[in-house]
Scaffold this motif. Structure first.
Motif, PDB file in Angstrom:
ATOM      1  N   ARG A 125      23.055  26.496  28.111  1.00  0.00           N
ATOM      2  CA  ARG A 125      21.825  27.193  27.699  1.00  0.00           C
ATOM      3  C   ARG A 125      20.604  26.501  28.270  1.00  0.00           C
ATOM      4  O   ARG A 125      20.509  25.285  28.258  1.00  0.00           O
ATOM      5  N   THR A 129      17.972  31.708  27.959  1.00  0.00           N
ATOM      6  CA  THR A 129      19.012  32.195  28.870  1.00  0.00           C
ATOM      7  C   THR A 129      20.251  31.328  28.703  1.00  0.00           C
ATOM      8  O   THR A 129      20.159  30.104  28.647  1.00  0.00           O
ATOM      9  N   ALA A 130      21.403  31.972  28.618  1.00  0.00           N
ATOM     10  CA  ALA A 130      22.659  31.237  28.484  1.00  0.00           C
ATOM     11  C   ALA A 130      23.665  31.793  29.474  1.00  0.00           C
ATOM     12  O   ALA A 130      23.615  32.974  29.842  1.00  0.00           O
ATOM     13  N   THR A 131      24.572  30.938  29.909  1.00  0.00           N
ATOM     14  CA  THR A 131      25.642  31.363  30.800  1.00  0.00           C
ATOM     15  C   THR A 131      26.986  30.968  30.201  1.00  0.00           C
ATOM     16  O   THR A 131      27.079  30.027  29.398  1.00  0.00           O
ATOM     17  N   ASP A 136      28.383  37.957  28.335  1.00  0.00           N
ATOM     18  CA  ASP A 136      27.844  39.313  28.316  1.00  0.00           C
ATOM     19  C   ASP A 136      28.940  40.324  28.002  1.00  0.00           C
ATOM     20  O   ASP A 136      28.768  41.218  27.177  1.00  0.00           O
ATOM     21  N   GLY A 398      22.860  41.284  29.773  1.00  0.00           N
ATOM     22  CA  GLY A 398      23.266  40.180  30.630  1.00  0.00           C
ATOM     23  C   GLY A 398      23.324  40.599  32.078  1.00  0.00           C
ATOM     24  O   GLY A 398      22.978  41.726  32.447  1.00  0.00           O
ATOM     25  N   SER A 399      23.802  39.694  32.914  1.00  0.00           N
ATOM     26  CA  SER A 399      23.953  39.974  34.334  1.00  0.00           C
ATOM     27  C   SER A 399      25.111  39.149  34.877  1.00  0.00           C
ATOM     28  O   SER A 399      25.533  38.172  34.257  1.00  0.00           O
ATOM     29  N   GLY A 405      29.022  32.299  36.545  1.00  0.00           N
ATOM     30  CA  GLY A 405      27.577  32.350  36.360  1.00  0.00           C
ATOM     31  C   GLY A 405      27.113  33.510  35.500  1.00  0.00           C
ATOM     32  O   GLY A 405      25.906  33.742  35.373  1.00  0.00           O
ATOM     33  N   GLU A 406      28.049  34.238  34.884  1.00  0.00           N
ATOM     34  CA  GLU A 406      27.688  35.339  33.986  1.00  0.00           C
ATOM     35  C   GLU A 406      26.647  34.871  32.977  1.00  0.00           C
ATOM     36  O   GLU A 406      26.796  33.840  32.337  1.00  0.00           O
ATOM     37  N   THR A 407      25.583  35.663  32.830  1.00  0.00           N
ATOM     38  CA  THR A 407      24.377  35.225  32.116  1.00  0.00           C
ATOM     39  C   THR A 407      24.002  36.213  31.020  1.00  0.00           C
ATOM     40  O   THR A 407      24.250  37.410  31.140  1.00  0.00           O
ATOM     41  N   ASP A 409      20.649  37.233  28.339  1.00  0.00           N
ATOM     42  CA  ASP A 409      19.300  37.084  27.787  1.00  0.00           C
ATOM     43  C   ASP A 409      19.435  36.994  26.273  1.00  0.00           C
ATOM     44  O   ASP A 409      19.695  37.995  25.600  1.00  0.00           O
TER      45      ASP A 409
END
Length: 432
Positions: A125, A129-131, A136, A398-399, A405-407, A409
């Motif tokens: 984190r 933003t967290a991965t 996600d 997310g993205s 690296g999946e992220t 918000d």
């Protein structure tokens, strides 16, 4: 199909206007905000437990982490093992509320695409933003469900709500036979008046979008055999043109003759030669050949994504017709695997989005316009969409889904949980 009152759809044509949250709804808003860090802590624990679809024990470990969360909210929890389809199983949590009121089905999943051998295993984190693997898709969505239910409990609206939460353990790779793997979800869809899918929120040009339709996910497999011989005879009328020319004819005909709105089809693997053999894993092929030998076989695999069952059936038949029109000396067959059905756009789905936009008005948030179906893939909600009104994209934003690296918000957890809690509370108060 049971549909919401179509009068609600009129909201979609009115101008957004701020309205007043009730005192109960204000409690839900503040509860979500107050619980934010504990929700993120739960998300971290879920993400740090690997639950790749094929990691049976890992998926079950996530399930056991979630059981007490739902039990604390007064839900009856059922563990549905799926050993017979080669998967870990599901978690169904049921809450019985006031008789005759809206029956709501909330859908998410516990598995991810990241198996134990993936180098991407850990939650990190930075600020908001967290991965992490599956953060996600779909562990963030699971946390949104729980955050919304906690808010309803704090406000007193959960007590009267009829809710089934269905968290599958194999959304990323459904067990086989699929009818058995999704039997419990289909039964819940028959029970429900409304289905809400908590896969990721769609965002376009910085605006949250609504998801009233998703396309199907099907696959096809093409196999071609042909007479072989010396290449000097390839275009003689009595000779075979070979399997590779036939494969090229079919694939080019797909490309030029099939395109239409909301339809996509891909060729993901193709091989031809003497021989060409599709691997048992269906994602590889072996082949050999010489430039002076007419190839005797070819194989190809791809997908087919549609917006309605009618489109699925019509396009599949057109593909069969193209395949049947064989070149000299060749014989071709195509086989389809119909996996995820489409979630077609309906008036009931549109009315449900209109209800959500009424919530957005009261929260002071922008309206969520429906995103183009071609922008979303298949999901478990598609199985129940033919039976009930459905709205997807209720999870967090997310993205980089399905990739290292999946992220996520983290701020989107808050607004999505607030939206869901208020929408479900309003629906729960309505008689059916």
């Amino acid at each position: 199909m049971r549909t919401l009152l179509l009068a609600a759809a009129a909201l979609a044509f009115a101008s957004p206007a701020m309205a007043q949250l009730s005192g109960v709804e204000q409690v839900m808003v503040s509860t979500v905000e107050d619980r934010f860090e504990s929700d993120v802590a739960l998300l971290e624990r879920l993400v740090n437990q690997n639950s790749g679809t094929n990691n049976i024990e890992g998926v079950r470990a996530v399930r056991e982490m979630l059981v007490p969360e739902f039990e604390a909210l007064g839900f009856t929890v059922e563990r549905i093992d799926q050993d017979h389809v080669g998967r870990a199983g599901h978690l169904f949590a049921r809450h019985e509320g006031a008789p005759g009121t809206t029956r709501m089905l909330l859908i998410g999943h516990m598995d991810t695409v990241f198996e134990p051998d993936s180098p991407f295993q850990t939650f990190t984190r930075e600020g908001m933003t967290a991965t992490g693997p599956g953060i996600d898709d779909n562990k963030g969505g699971v946390v949104v469900i729980l955050a919304a239910l906690h808010a309803m409990q704090a406000a007193g609206t959960l007590e009267g709500a009829n809710i089934v939460v269905a968290l599958t353990g194999d959304e990323e790779s459904v067990g086989s036979p699929i009818a058995e793997a999704r039997a419990d979800l289909l039964a819940a869809g028959e029970w429900a008046d409304v289905a809400l899918g908590f896969e990721g929120l769609s965002v376009e040009d910085g605006r949250d979008m609504g998801v009233t339709a998703r396309r199907s996910s099907n696959s096809w497999e093409l196999r071609i055999t042909a007479g072989s011989g010396h290449s000097s005879g390839i275009f003689h009328s009595a000779e075979s043109v070979g399997a590779i020319y036939e494969m090229a004819r079919i694939i080019e005909a797909f490309r030029t003759q099939l395109p239409e709105e909301n339809l996509t089809f891909n060729v993901g693997l193709a091989a031809g030669g003497t021989p060409a053999v599709l691997g048992d894993d269906n994602i590889s092929a072996t082949t050999a050949g010489k430039s002076n030998i007419i190839p005797d076989s070819a194989v190809a695999r791809g997908d087919l994504r549609t917006i309605s069952q009618e489109q699925t059936e019509r396009v599949a038949q057109r593909m069969r017709d193209i395949v049947a029109d064989s070149l000299p000396g060749t014989e071709s067959t195509i086989r389809f695997s119909f996996r995820y059905p489409p979630m077609s756009p309906t008036e009931g789905n549109a009315a449900l989005l209109a209800r959500l936009n009424g919530v957005n008005d009261d929260l002071g948030l922008d309206w969520q316009e429906p995103i183009a179906p071609i922008r979303r893939g298949a999901a478990d909600i598609s199985f129940v969409a033919p039976m009930t009104d459905a709205l997807a994209g209720m999870g967090a934003n997310g993205s980089g889904s399905h990739a290292p690296g999946e992220t996520l918000d983290l701020g989107s957890l808050t607004r999505q949980a607030q939206r869901a809690a208020i929408l479900m509370s309003r629906l729960a108060a309505e008689e059916r």
